[in-house]
Design a protein around this motif. Structure first.
Motif, PDB file in Angstrom:
ATOM      1  N   VAL A 149       0.735  -1.278  -0.123  1.00 10.55           N
ATOM      2  CA  VAL A 149       0.035   0.052   0.223  1.00 10.55           C
ATOM      3  C   VAL A 149       0.965   1.125  -0.074  1.00 10.55           C
ATOM      4  N   ALA A 150       0.725   1.946  -0.904  1.00 11.47           N
ATOM      5  CA  ALA A 150       1.572   3.162  -1.110  1.00 11.47           C
ATOM      6  C   ALA A 150       1.135   4.235   0.048  1.00 11.47           C
ATOM      7  N   THR A 151       2.174   4.907   0.421  1.00 10.86           N
ATOM      8  CA  THR A 151       1.895   5.980   1.597  1.00 10.86           C
ATOM      9  C   THR A 151       1.991   7.284   0.927  1.00 10.86           C
ATOM     10  N   PRO A 152       1.289   8.130   1.705  1.00 15.21           N
ATOM     11  CA  PRO A 152       1.240   9.650   1.027  1.00 15.21           C
ATOM     12  C   PRO A 152       2.506  10.005   0.558  1.00 15.21           C
ATOM     13  N   VAL A 161       3.968  -2.650   3.677  1.00 16.77           N
ATOM     14  CA  VAL A 161       3.742  -4.189   3.281  1.00 16.77           C
ATOM     15  C   VAL A 161       2.754  -4.822   4.212  1.00 16.77           C
ATOM     16  N   ASN A 162       1.695  -5.268   4.020  1.00 11.77           N
ATOM     17  CA  ASN A 162       0.754  -6.016   4.904  1.00 11.77           C
ATOM     18  C   ASN A 162       0.633  -7.443   4.065  1.00 11.77           C
ATOM     19  N   PRO A 163       0.184  -8.412   5.052  1.00 12.84           N
ATOM     20  CA  PRO A 163      -0.069  -9.650   4.557  1.00 12.84           C
ATOM     21  C   PRO A 163      -1.296  -9.730   3.879  1.00 12.84           C
ATOM     22  N   LEU A 164      -1.541 -10.145   2.679  1.00 15.54           N
ATOM     23  CA  LEU A 164      -2.683 -10.216   2.025  1.00 15.54           C
ATOM     24  C   LEU A 164      -3.787 -11.248   2.599  1.00 15.54           C
ATOM     25  N   THR A 165      -4.749 -10.758   3.240  1.00 16.81           N
ATOM     26  CA  THR A 165      -5.597 -11.520   3.879  1.00 16.81           C
ATOM     27  C   THR A 165      -6.665 -12.155   2.968  1.00 16.81           C
ATOM     28  N   ALA A 172     -10.463  -2.897  -6.357  1.00 17.94           N
ATOM     29  CA  ALA A 172      -9.381  -2.203  -7.160  1.00 17.94           C
ATOM     30  C   ALA A 172      -8.315  -2.796  -7.537  1.00 17.94           C
ATOM     31  N   LYS A 173      -7.481  -1.852  -8.087  1.00 16.18           N
ATOM     32  CA  LYS A 173      -6.076  -2.422  -8.463  1.00 16.18           C
ATOM     33  C   LYS A 173      -5.332  -2.800  -7.211  1.00 16.18           C
ATOM     34  N   LYS A 189      12.005 -13.546  -1.900  1.00 18.52           N
ATOM     35  CA  LYS A 189      11.177 -12.589  -2.828  1.00 18.52           C
ATOM     36  C   LYS A 189      11.080 -12.976  -4.419  1.00 18.52           C
ATOM     37  N   VAL A 190       9.918 -13.357  -4.941  1.00 18.91           N
ATOM     38  CA  VAL A 190      10.013 -13.697  -6.427  1.00 18.91           C
ATOM     39  C   VAL A 190       9.626 -12.349  -7.120  1.00 18.91           C
ATOM     40  N   GLY A 191       8.886 -11.416  -6.828  1.00 21.05           N
ATOM     41  CA  GLY A 191       8.494 -10.176  -7.322  1.00 21.05           C
ATOM     42  C   GLY A 191       7.350  -9.531  -7.036  1.00 21.05           C
ATOM     43  N   GLU A 192       6.961  -8.274  -7.729  1.00 18.03           N
ATOM     44  CA  GLU A 192       5.812  -7.672  -7.304  1.00 18.03           C
ATOM     45  C   GLU A 192       5.178  -7.464  -8.664  1.00 18.03           C
ATOM     46  N   VAL A 193       3.811  -7.524  -8.638  1.00 19.36           N
ATOM     47  CA  VAL A 193       3.037  -7.269  -9.744  1.00 19.36           C
ATOM     48  C   VAL A 193       1.755  -6.597  -9.413  1.00 19.36           C
ATOM     49  N   GLU A 194       1.225  -5.937 -10.557  1.00 14.10           N
ATOM     50  CA  GLU A 194      -0.023  -5.205 -10.359  1.00 14.10           C
ATOM     51  C   GLU A 194      -1.120  -6.090 -10.776  1.00 14.10           C
TER      52      GLU A 194
END
Lengths: 195, 551
Positions: A149-152, A161-165, A172-173, A189-194
């Motif tokens: 989650v992007a911060t201001p 970074v939060n665990p996705l529950t 939303a995206k 870490k494998v990677g990040e994805v939208e």
């Protein structure tokens, strides 16, 4: 000065019985290291399999991320724009709430091609965990997802970074980080994805 | 031979002494320019019997290129490294083939000058059919082959492996020399000569050491790169393979050292000798280099031993075996230990006092920063060591005043151990040079230098980093001292006393002899006996210590 040495006995030459015993021992040591190295290599291969699993998930989620906001998206439980609601009437008690990550995950693990992925540490389907745990070796080869989650603007840290529950909404995206657990229960870490 | 300004003593006793040659330093090859081109080229580049020519350098650089080719072949198997650097690998391959082709052509052209082939009916045919030349050809042939015949890339890579065979050009002569040196010796003695530096070791031992050093560096670089997450991700399996091979090599080396060490009289005895060897710092380092691998493999299911991986960096310490710097460092620390521990005690005392006063003065004003004395110790260390991170700083006027004084004190207090070490290093060097001078005198006294003595001078010059000029100066000084000593010894004491210059030289001779006495005696035996038998007064003992640089 270089070290001195004892003088050679008159019967000097090739290896004697003690030397042969030592050479056999040397051979056994070499064999032992080769066996241990092979064991290490196999464990490493399991880690590679776990990473490939993570990459397969990442590829699927990235592809889905491009299309899931479309109206006629084929994988309905993972479609975007659907607000989390209530389970359908008559659904099982453990039924996932539509519009949440839990519903999408359940669908992916049972209906998509990702269900065929194997955790080679245990030769079982890949399971999802909340975090890699070095004290719990059953997490080896498992996969876990984090929600970034992007911060201001102007914050000291760019994102949280939060665990996705399972209860997290996916209408939303999302920015998802995919991590797999290695042979010691440490995260890779494998990677990040939208998505 | 020639030396600068030869003294009568030198010309009398040391005929034809060439220090450069003695030290094995580069000499200028005596190759006439009037030689025919082919002979001249062979003499400069390929003749192993002409000292000072370029043959050794040619061999060395070819050896390096072969090893680099081996690495290149290995890295080509890793797509993550090969794909982005395809062009670089290709250019390196082309460069290697060009160099190896030039080498082959040169050897072919110069074959009639070679001792091995010159007596054959057709020297060049003899060269072409010799095993080394066939290997050389095999090393470059696949590259040219692909220009005419479509060859599968994998086959081509496999054929390029043949380049490693070129190393036999370096290994075979070293092995032959080793076999000659160790003729008639037992298997264990040969192994000892291979793994430890001895008079029987020769070039093969140097190659063995180089091989181990290459693996140490590879292994340490891999440990460092493993910590880079992105690299570890793509090269995980390669790191595992590399570590396993390194451990296999180091384990075999360790076993060989332990088995053959009993050949050294210092480690005699099948059990106690080996135990003594195992306890020695260099062998213990060898043990540390391999043990994390075994512990991690056997115990990783039971314990989290990931932290042990960092101990693989201890492999770097294996390289200290070839350097005397660490031995000197340990000797200096051992010698200066009483003074250093006294300085450390004062430092500790000052640290605790500072922390306590800091706590006393600042606790009320900043209870969260100077919460207790242990926390204040951190602040005291950072202040006394002049680091000053600034995360904890005094705010009260008294606190600031004390900090100013402390910061100034800290400079002096922390500089003491550094200065002690520096001066001890310098003393050690002077002592070593004095010892070398004493030994040089013994060596030069009989007017000839034997092989063992040559080796000793070479080793000492290497250890003390002495140049040819410095050794020459030392020899001159030894000769001068000897002449003065001879002259002075002939004179009665009252005659020496008449000339202050003679008196000074006599005094220096006496001191030098007293120093030599200490070097020749068992460590600490002089003082021990003097104290036991009450033969010296305290001031005499103090004077002895001063002369030995121990006071």
């Amino acid at each position: 000065m270089k070290s001195d040495e004892t003088q050679a006995p008159p019967h000097a030459g090739g290896p004697n019985s003690k030397d042969i015993v030592f050479l056999i021992f040397l051979g056994l040591m070499f064999l032992a290291v080769a066996v241990l190295g092979t064991m290490n290599f196999r464990e490493g291969q399991h880690e590679e399999d776990a990473k490939h699993n993570g990459e397969a998930w990442m590829a699927w989620l990235a592809e889905a991320g491009k299309q899931r906001m479309d109206e006629n998206y084929e994988h309905k439980p993972c479609a975007g724009g659907v607000k989390p609601g209530k389970p359908e009437e008559g659904a099982a008690a453990d039924a996932k709430i539509p519009g949440t990550w839990g519903a999408c995950l359940a669908y992916l693990q049972t209906k998509s091609e990702l269900k065929d992925l194997v955790n080679s540490f245990f030769n079982k389907p890949v399971h999802v965990v909340e975090k890699c745990d070095k004290t719990d070796l059953s997490t080896r080869g498992a996969i876990f997802f984090s929600n970034l989650v992007a911060t201001p603007a102007g914050s000291a840290i760019p994102m949280v970074v939060n665990p996705l529950t399972e209860a997290d909404a996916i209408d939303a995206k999302l920015q998802i980080r995919i991590t797999v657990c290695d042979k010691g229960g440490y995260p890779i870490k494998v990677g990040e994805v939208e998505f | 031979m020639e030396t600068k300004n030869p003294t009568p003593f030198r010309t009398q006793y040391i005929q034809n002494l060439n220090v450069a040659e003695l030290l094995g330093k580069e000499q200028k090859a005596e190759i006439s320019k009037d030689l025919p081109m082919r002979k001249w080229l062979h003499s400069w580049l390929l003749d192993p019997n002409i000292p000072g020519n370029k043959q050794k350098q040619v061999d060395k650089w070819l050896g390096i290129l072969i090893v680099l080719n081996l690495f290149s072949l290995v890295f080509e198997q890793v797509p993550a490294i090969f794909e982005p650097n395809k062009n670089l690998f290709h250019y390196f391959d082309v460069f290697s083939v060009i160099v190896f082709t030039i080498e082959y052509a040169l050897r072919f052209y110069l074959a009639p000058e070679d001792e091995e082939f010159k007596n054959k009916r057709n020297a060049r045919l003899g060269f072409v059919t010799s095993p080394f030349a066939i290997i050389d050809l095999l090393a470059i042939a696949p590259f040219y082959l692909q220009a005419f015949i479509p060859v599968d890339l994998r086959v081509l890579r496999a054929l390029r492996l043949l380049r490693i065979l070129k190393l036999v050009r370096i290994i075979v002569p070293a092995y032959q020399e080793f076999a000659k040196l160790n003729q008639g010796r037992t298997f264990r003695q040969k192994m000892h000569a291979l793994v430890f530096p001895t008079a029987y070791s020769g070039k093969l031992h140097e190659l063995f050491d180089t091989f181990i050093a290459i693996w140490v560096l590879l292994s340490v670089v891999s440990v460092i790169l493993e910590s880079v997450e992105s690299l570890h991700y793509i090269l995980n399996l390669q790191f595992i393979v590399l570590d396993s091979i390194a451990v296999a090599i180091f384990t075999l080396e360790y076993c060989m050292r332990m088995y053959s060490c009993v050949e050294d009289p210092k480690y005699e005895g099948a059990f106690f000798g080996r135990f003594k060897q195992a306890k020695s710092p260099s062998t213990f380092i060898d043990f540390l280099a391999i043990v994390p691998f075994y512990l991690e493999v056997f115990l990783h299911h039971v314990l989290d031993l990931r932290f042990l991986r960092i101990f693989r960096l201890a492999r770097l310490l294996k390289l200290t075996r070839n350097s005397d710097a660490t031995t000197v460092l340990f000797r200096v620390i051992a010698r200066e230990w009483p003074i250093m521990s006294a300085a450390s005690f004062i430092m500790g005392l000052l640290l605790i006092l500072t922390a306590s006063i800091g706590y006393l003065l600042e606790h009320e004003a900043q209870p969260e920063k100077f919460e207790n004395i242990p926390q204040s110790i951190y602040w005291a260390v950072i202040t006394l060591a002049s680091v000053g991170y600034g995360d904890i700083s005094p705010v009260t006027p008294w606190g600031r005043a004390m900090t100013s004084v402390l910061a100034l004190l800290g400079i002096g207090i922390f500089a003491i151990p550094a200065a002690l070490l520096a001066s001890a290093f310098s003393d050690e060097l002077i002592k070593d040079r004095d010892a070398l001078k004493a030994n040089l005198f013994q060596i030069l006294k009989d007017g000839k230098i034997e092989a063992k003595e040559t080796q000793f001078i070479r080793d000492e010059a290497k250890r003390l980093h002495l140049s040819v000029e410095e050794i020459n100066a030392l020899i001159d000084q030894v000769i001068k001292d000897k002449e003065i000593e001879d002259n002075l010894k002939a004179l009665p004491l009252h005659m020496i006393a008449q000339r202050p210059a003679h008196a000074i030289e006599y005094f220096k001779t006496c001191i030098s002899e007293i120093r030599q006495l200490d070097m020749l005696m068992e460590q600490g035996k002089f003082e021990e006996t003097a104290k036991e038998l009450d033969r010296l007064t305290e001031s005499e003992l103090q004077l002895w210590r001063q002369i030995q640089g121990k006071a």
